[in-house]
Design an enzyme around this catalytic site. Structure first.
Site, PDB file in Angstrom:
ATOM      1  N   ASP A   1       0.850  -1.106   0.019  1.00 27.54           N
ATOM      2  CA  ASP A   1      -0.101   0.012  -0.050  1.00 27.54           C
ATOM      3  C   ASP A   1       0.927   1.379   0.056  1.00 27.54           C
ATOM      4  O   ASP A   1       1.707   1.300   0.987  1.00 27.54           O
ATOM      5  CB  ASP A   1      -0.797   0.102   1.326  1.00 27.54           C
ATOM      6  CG  ASP A   1      -1.991  -0.717   1.340  1.00 27.54           C
ATOM      7  OD1 ASP A   1      -2.233  -1.297   0.129  1.00 27.54           O
ATOM      8  OD2 ASP A   1      -2.959  -0.980   2.217  1.00 27.54           O
TER       9      ASP A   1
ATOM     10  N   GLY B   1      -0.255  -3.620   4.014  1.00 32.21           N
ATOM     11  CA  GLY B   1      -0.887  -2.576   3.933  1.00 32.21           C
ATOM     12  C   GLY B   1      -0.197  -1.530   4.984  1.00 32.21           C
ATOM     13  O   GLY B   1       0.915  -0.932   4.590  1.00 32.21           O
ATOM     14  N   SER B   2      -1.104  -1.167   5.973  1.00 27.04           N
ATOM     15  CA  SER B   2      -0.309  -0.241   6.889  1.00 27.04           C
ATOM     16  C   SER B   2       1.009  -0.695   7.520  1.00 27.04           C
ATOM     17  O   SER B   2       1.699   0.177   7.964  1.00 27.04           O
ATOM     18  CB  SER B   2      -1.324  -0.131   7.968  1.00 27.04           C
ATOM     19  OG  SER B   2      -2.565   0.085   7.597  1.00 27.04           O
TER      20      SER B   2
ATOM     21  N   ARG C   1      -6.514 -20.676   6.530  1.00 24.74           N
ATOM     22  CA  ARG C   1      -6.744 -22.103   7.056  1.00 24.74           C
ATOM     23  C   ARG C   1      -8.230 -22.484   6.470  1.00 24.74           C
ATOM     24  O   ARG C   1      -8.174 -23.664   5.979  1.00 24.74           O
ATOM     25  CB  ARG C   1      -6.699 -22.030   8.340  1.00 24.74           C
ATOM     26  CG  ARG C   1      -5.262 -22.010   8.924  1.00 24.74           C
ATOM     27  CD  ARG C   1      -4.998 -22.653  10.443  1.00 24.74           C
ATOM     28  NE  ARG C   1      -3.961 -22.470  11.020  1.00 24.74           N
ATOM     29  CZ  ARG C   1      -3.193 -23.540  11.106  1.00 24.74           C
ATOM     30  NH1 ARG C   1      -3.477 -24.708  10.420  1.00 24.74           N
ATOM     31  NH2 ARG C   1      -1.754 -23.398  11.684  1.00 24.74           N
TER      32      ARG C   1
ATOM     33  N   LYS D   1      -7.936   0.682  -5.151  1.00 26.22           N
ATOM     34  CA  LYS D   1      -9.132   0.225  -4.525  1.00 26.22           C
ATOM     35  C   LYS D   1     -10.552   0.797  -5.159  1.00 26.22           C
ATOM     36  O   LYS D   1     -10.491   2.222  -5.206  1.00 26.22           O
ATOM     37  CB  LYS D   1      -9.441   0.204  -3.212  1.00 26.22           C
ATOM     38  CG  LYS D   1      -8.190  -0.725  -2.442  1.00 26.22           C
ATOM     39  CD  LYS D   1      -8.299  -0.690  -1.090  1.00 26.22           C
ATOM     40  CE  LYS D   1      -7.003  -1.027  -0.093  1.00 26.22           C
ATOM     41  NZ  LYS D   1      -7.197  -2.665  -0.402  1.00 26.22           N
TER      42      LYS D   1
ATOM     43  N   GLY E   1      -3.122  -7.254   7.953  1.00 27.06           N
ATOM     44  CA  GLY E   1      -2.514  -7.536   9.391  1.00 27.06           C
ATOM     45  C   GLY E   1      -1.276  -7.896   9.393  1.00 27.06           C
ATOM     46  O   GLY E   1      -0.590  -8.326  10.384  1.00 27.06           O
TER      47      GLY E   1
ATOM     48  N   GLY F   1      -5.564  -2.724   8.678  1.00 24.22           N
ATOM     49  CA  GLY F   1      -5.132  -1.313   9.520  1.00 24.22           C
ATOM     50  C   GLY F   1      -4.788  -1.786  10.988  1.00 24.22           C
ATOM     51  O   GLY F   1      -4.872  -0.945  11.709  1.00 24.22           O
TER      52      GLY F   1
END
Lengths: 297, 195
Positions: free
Chosen positions: A29, A240-241, A170, A86, A219, A158
């Protein structure tokens, strides 16, 4: 004869092919051309252009939309790797805008505020490819039926908490193993249970995998997180973050790229994990008010 | 004896190449680190993917000089798309990497994903081949040592030089094995029988 005359209409196959080229890589990101260059230099195989990274979207609250086309163009100019962006779930006009911008991949994403609480975009109507999130096999095959040519987990964006991405990966792979073990005549009932087209389910049964590439997303904050997701069967990783919310983005990004490539090498993951500075602080799953993964089933 | 091909597995479509060579009866091993190059390899395969990523990882993982030396010393190599870019001595508006093959390459020459396309064309010595181009480069020109094998729309999309074979399209994405077979027959097996 010119190239256009030789072209076939099978855009979908070409779009699945681009996802194949991203495999084993890290998609990062970015919010500015400068960040995009840092990501490319660190070894990102693509960048996701967005106005605010998910951690800030979460903090800011309010309605989150497609990014300013000007900002997306700036990032397209800055790097040679594919540029993704996005759109809100169901916002087919934002998708039209991104196709007009010649984007490389559209993420119909639960990270933005959904524009439609019933319908996803009919992705078969576009020439550009789409990636969509999925928590399980049913969601994945419904998105693929709508035209998605790549799937990712819907790990909680985030947060820096990898637990949901792990759960989705999983669950996806458990269900794929289950379907692969069914008798042919059991597929119709299974398709009914999962609310998916039986031909797509049969493809999973015959090949033991999704018909498109499946990445981990949401995450992932450390090299060990990336290796974890790859060992659980992800074919690549979205971060991402985790990168630009950390102390030293370039170094962390490089480390995550290396850990994704050599995810089975414990020594290497240990080495690249050294001295990366602060990881993003993170929010635990139980502490968040909005579960974005519950958007768009 | 079955030839052993090292497939660069840093990023991209390496599994697809392994499957293709597997169908032709060749053994493959994934090359992810410098120590993977210690094996007795009969050839190297550089797959499609992102050349910037692969080029960086080659350096970060300490494999760059070893690999370059092996190829420069004549180890056969098959590069597709990003692999072609890694091998090129000249890249327009871009960094060079292994820089062993006499050609000038234009990156993302057909534009972004909307410019990706499929076609069929004749490859010299191979025949009519299905060609999938994904954000592909093409070869602007080849040097004296290199030979053009195929053109699409006037642009060079396949070439060879000594034991180096390159395509700007992705033969690993179709069912057609002819490019892989051509590499095995004319570059890998011939070299082994000659050695």
């Amino acid at each position: 004869m010119g190239i256009l005359a030789l072209m076939t209409n099978d855009r979908y196959e070409l779009n699945k092919n681009l996802a194949q080229m991203l495999k084993g890589g890290v998609i990062m990101d970015v919010t500015t051309p400068e960040q995009a260059e840092i990501a490319q230099d660190a070894g990102a195989c693509a960048v996701m252009a967005l106005e605010r990274i998910p951690a800030d979207i979460r903090a800011a609250g309010g309605v989150s939309r497609m990014s300013d086309p000007k900002m997306i163009r700036g990032i397209q100019k800055a790097v040679s790797i594919p540029v993704m962006a996005k759109v809100r779930i169901g916002h087919f006009v934002e998708a039209q805008v991104l196709q007009a911008l010649d984007i490389d991949y559209i993420d119909e994403s639960e990270v933005l505020t959904p524009a439609d609480d019933v319908y996803h975009i009919d992705k078969t109507q576009y020439s550009v490819p789409f990636v969509c999130g999925a928590k399980n096999l049913g969601e994945a095959l419904r998105r693929i039926a709508e035209g998605a040519s790549m799937i990712r987990t819907k790990g909680e964006p985030g947060t820096g908490d990898v637990v949901q991405a792990v759960r989705h990966m999983r669950e996806m792979n458990r269900q794929i193993r289950e379907v692969a073990g069914l008798r042919e005549d059991e597929l119709f009932e299974k398709a009914k249970q999962l609310e998916v087209p039986v031909d797509l389910l049969r493809s999973v049964h015959d090949n033991g995998r999704l018909p498109v590439v499946n990445f981990a997303a949401g995450g992932v904050a450390t090299p060990a997180d990336a290796s974890l997701m790859m060992q659980l069967g992800a074919e690549g990783v979205f971060v991402g973050s985790g990168i630009f919310k950390s102390g030293d983005p370039a170094q962390r990004a490089t480390a995550i790229v290396q850990a994704t490539t050599n995810y089975q090498d414990w020594d290497l993951v240990a080495r690249v994990s050294e001295g990366l500075g602060e990881a993003m602080v993170g929010i635990n799953e139980g502490e968040i008010a909005v579960l974005m993964a519950e958007r768009g089933k | 004896m079955t030839p052993l091909l090292g497939v660069l597995a840093l990023q991209g479509a390496f599994a697809e190449h392994e499957a293709m060579f597997g169908k032709l009866g060749a053994a493959t091993v994934e090359i992810r680190q410098s120590r993977d190059l210690d094996q007795q390899l009969d050839a190297i395969v550089l797959p499609g993917g992102e050349s910037t990523v692969q080029g960086k990882l080659l350096r970060d993982l300490g494999m760059f000089d070893r690999l370059r030396e092996l190829i420069a010393n004549g180890l056969p190599v098959f590069g597709t798309c990003a692999g072609l870019l890694l091998l090129a001595k000249h890249v327009e508006d871009g960094d060079t990497h292994l820089a062993v093959m006499d050609m000038t390459v234009k990156r993302n020459a057909y534009g972004r994903q909307l410019g990706s396309f499929f076609t069929r064309a004749e490859v010299k010595g191979v025949g009519d081949v299905p060609m999938t181009f994904i954000r592909a480069p093409y070869i602007e020109s080849v040097g004296e040592g290199a030979e053009v094998l195929a053109r699409v729309d006037g642009h060079i999309v396949a070439a060879q030089q000594n034991a180096m074979l390159v395509t700007s399209f992705h033969p690993e994405l179709n069912d057609d094995l002819s490019m892989h077979r051509y590499f095995l027959d004319t570059m890998v097996l011939r070299r082994r029988s000659g050695a």
